[in-house]
Design a protein around this motif. Structure first.
Motif, PDB file in Angstrom:
ATOM      1  N   HIS A  55       0.866  -1.180   0.000  1.00  0.00           N
ATOM      2  CA  HIS A  55       0.000   0.000   0.000  1.00  0.00           C
ATOM      3  C   HIS A  55       0.908   1.239   0.000  1.00  0.00           C
ATOM      4  O   HIS A  55       1.217   1.816   1.050  1.00  0.00           O
ATOM      5  N   CYS A 112      -4.177  -0.575  -2.158  1.00  0.00           N
ATOM      6  CA  CYS A 112      -4.106  -1.272  -3.438  1.00  0.00           C
ATOM      7  C   CYS A 112      -5.516  -1.612  -3.921  1.00  0.00           C
ATOM      8  O   CYS A 112      -6.488  -1.547  -3.164  1.00  0.00           O
ATOM      9  N   HIS A 169      -7.599  -3.958  -3.999  1.00  0.00           N
ATOM     10  CA  HIS A 169      -7.727  -5.250  -3.325  1.00  0.00           C
ATOM     11  C   HIS A 169      -8.673  -6.189  -4.057  1.00  0.00           C
ATOM     12  O   HIS A 169      -8.403  -7.393  -4.175  1.00  0.00           O
ATOM     13  N   SER A 209      -7.487  -9.749  -5.303  1.00  0.00           N
ATOM     14  CA  SER A 209      -8.122 -10.917  -4.705  1.00  0.00           C
ATOM     15  C   SER A 209      -8.680 -11.856  -5.773  1.00  0.00           C
ATOM     16  O   SER A 209      -8.560 -13.087  -5.658  1.00  0.00           O
ATOM     17  N   TYR A 241       0.028  -8.557   2.308  1.00  0.00           N
ATOM     18  CA  TYR A 241       0.176  -7.120   2.075  1.00  0.00           C
ATOM     19  C   TYR A 241       1.290  -6.539   2.940  1.00  0.00           C
ATOM     20  O   TYR A 241       1.298  -6.736   4.160  1.00  0.00           O
ATOM     21  N   VAL A 271      -7.890  -1.366   5.917  1.00  0.00           N
ATOM     22  CA  VAL A 271      -7.240  -2.064   4.804  1.00  0.00           C
ATOM     23  C   VAL A 271      -6.337  -3.187   5.308  1.00  0.00           C
ATOM     24  O   VAL A 271      -5.888  -4.029   4.522  1.00  0.00           O
ATOM     25  N   TYR A 282      -7.238  -6.851   4.518  1.00  0.00           N
ATOM     26  CA  TYR A 282      -7.103  -7.409   3.174  1.00  0.00           C
ATOM     27  C   TYR A 282      -6.088  -8.552   3.182  1.00  0.00           C
ATOM     28  O   TYR A 282      -5.125  -8.555   3.955  1.00  0.00           O
ATOM     29  N   GLY A 283      -6.288  -9.503   2.281  1.00  0.00           N
ATOM     30  CA  GLY A 283      -5.304 -10.555   2.069  1.00  0.00           C
ATOM     31  C   GLY A 283      -5.290 -11.600   3.168  1.00  0.00           C
ATOM     32  O   GLY A 283      -6.098 -11.589   4.106  1.00  0.00           O
ATOM     33  N   SER A 303      -1.439  -9.101   6.768  1.00  0.00           N
ATOM     34  CA  SER A 303      -0.925  -7.757   6.514  1.00  0.00           C
ATOM     35  C   SER A 303       0.195  -7.478   7.506  1.00  0.00           C
ATOM     36  O   SER A 303       0.106  -7.862   8.683  1.00  0.00           O
TER      37      SER A 303
END
Length: 369
Positions: free
Chosen positions: A132, A138, A140, A144, A156, A171, A174-175, A178
């Motif tokens: 990021h 990003c 996402h 994804s 991330y 955020v 995400y993923g 992180s």
């Protein structure tokens, strides 16, 4: 101008010393300096609540957190990542015997271009590690979709994204994982430090085992781990810092908005557009020196330095251009090279005065055509 009248690209926020002293007295009383102490446990809980994330595992620094995140997911082979980042991102891959595969970025926010990710996937690709950049989230959803289509993990690098929310959600969710940095120059610091955000109690326990040599209890070592533990002094600093984060962010964002207002109409200087769906943290203020400005990017860097203003070419050079990476294959990175060649991060930190910001702006304006 006095020789010591310098404006640096950043300065760490330091809370009132007496507030930190109260924690230090407790540490001296407890004589528990590291290894999951009182303040370590408290900071993990408070960060989880403050950031709106399920689980936080603290680390001595962000690089150790990156190294451990890759181990925690047992990543093998090739990892697609960005060339436009701090070198710690790709170093963590190499230290895990992984091959970083660099793909191009999009120009709007300098993040990985999801369209380029899919083009770079091979039979050896096992993960994607986006960054990021400057705290801008990003794409996402697109990342994804690519990851799910090809059964890839997503880690991330969220070193810049502490406290950043998109559409009201962190955020950091995400993923698969992180990774945060709490380095002294970040918007939230613990002198040095970092963390991994995970999504299950099982994964958090696995990460915590890895960062403590692989111990499970006193007598069992269940895997070859590392010493990545955050100590109590760092954790105490984090607890004090957290009390001031909203104030820190508001000051940064006020400076960010002031720069934007003064520079947006200046010929030859462009900025990253703000996003209505993102609650930003004001981590960095990058500008891009275009061809219709009277100086090159390096020329402006030198002119600011001559005025005792210290900016930073962040990120330049690209990671694959560093000597440590230059022996590998060549990459087609036209957008990343273009952005890297013209970026300049201007001073931004909570204690920066608007008078000092005007000094920075004045130098930039003086060379505008």
């Amino acid at each position: 101008m006095p020789k010591n009248d310098k404006i640096y690209v950043t300065q760490p926020f330091l809370p009132p010393l007496e507030e930190m002293t109260a924690y230090m007295e407790r540490i001296w009383e407890n004589r528990w300096l590291t290894n999951n102490g009182e303040f370590h446990r408290q900071l993990e809980t408070e960060l989880s609540n403050f950031l709106g994330v399920p689980y936080v595992s603290l680390f001595a620094n962000g690089t150790l957190a990156l190294l451990t995140a890759l181990q925690a997911l047992d990543i093998q082979g090739e990892v697609i990542t960005t060339p436009y980042t701090f070198v710690a991102s790709s170093n963590a891959l190499v230290w895990n015997n992984l091959k970083p595969v660099f793909v191009d970025i999009e120009s709007e926010y300098c993040n990985l271009d999801p369209r380029k990710i899919e083009e770079a996937i091979t039979e050896n690709t096992t993960a994607i590690m986006p960054v990021h950049v400057y705290g801008n989230p990003c794409n996402h959803d697109a990342i994804s979709k690519v990851a799910q289509k090809h059964n890839l993990r997503v880690i991330y690098d969220a070193a810049h994204a502490f406290g950043v929310n998109q559409n009201g959600q962190s955020v950091l969710n995400y993923g698969d994982l992180s990774v945060l940095s709490f380095h002294a120059t970040k918007v939230f610091n613990t002198f040095e430090g970092g963390a991994i955000v995970s999504h299950s109690e099982e994964m958090k326990r696995h990460i915590d085992d890895l960062k403590n040599f692989g111990f499970r209890g006193e007598l069992k070592v269940i895997l070859p781990g590392i010493n990545g533990k955050m100590n109590e002094v760092q954790a105490a600093m984090g607890l004090v810092q957290l009390e001031y984060f909203s104030e820190i962010r508001n000051k940064r964002l006020a400076i960010y908005a002031y720069y934007c207002d003064k520079l947006r109409s200046l010929k030859g200087i462009s900025c990253i557009a703000s996003r209505s769906d993102v609650e930003h943290n004001g981590a960095y203020f990058p500008v891009f020196v275009e061809t219709d400005y009277s100086l090159s990017r390096d020329g402006l860097y030198d002119a600011l330095k001559e005025a005792n203003i210290f900016s930073r070419r962040y990120f330049y050079p690209l990671v694959p251009d560093f000597e440590a990476y230059s022996g590998g294959e060549s990459y087609d990175l036209p957008v990343a090279r273009q952005m890297s060649d013209k970026v300049l991060c201007l001073p931004i930190y909570p204690d920066l005065s608007f008078e000092e910001v005007d000094r920075v702006i004045g130098v930039i304006e003086s060379f505008a055509k």
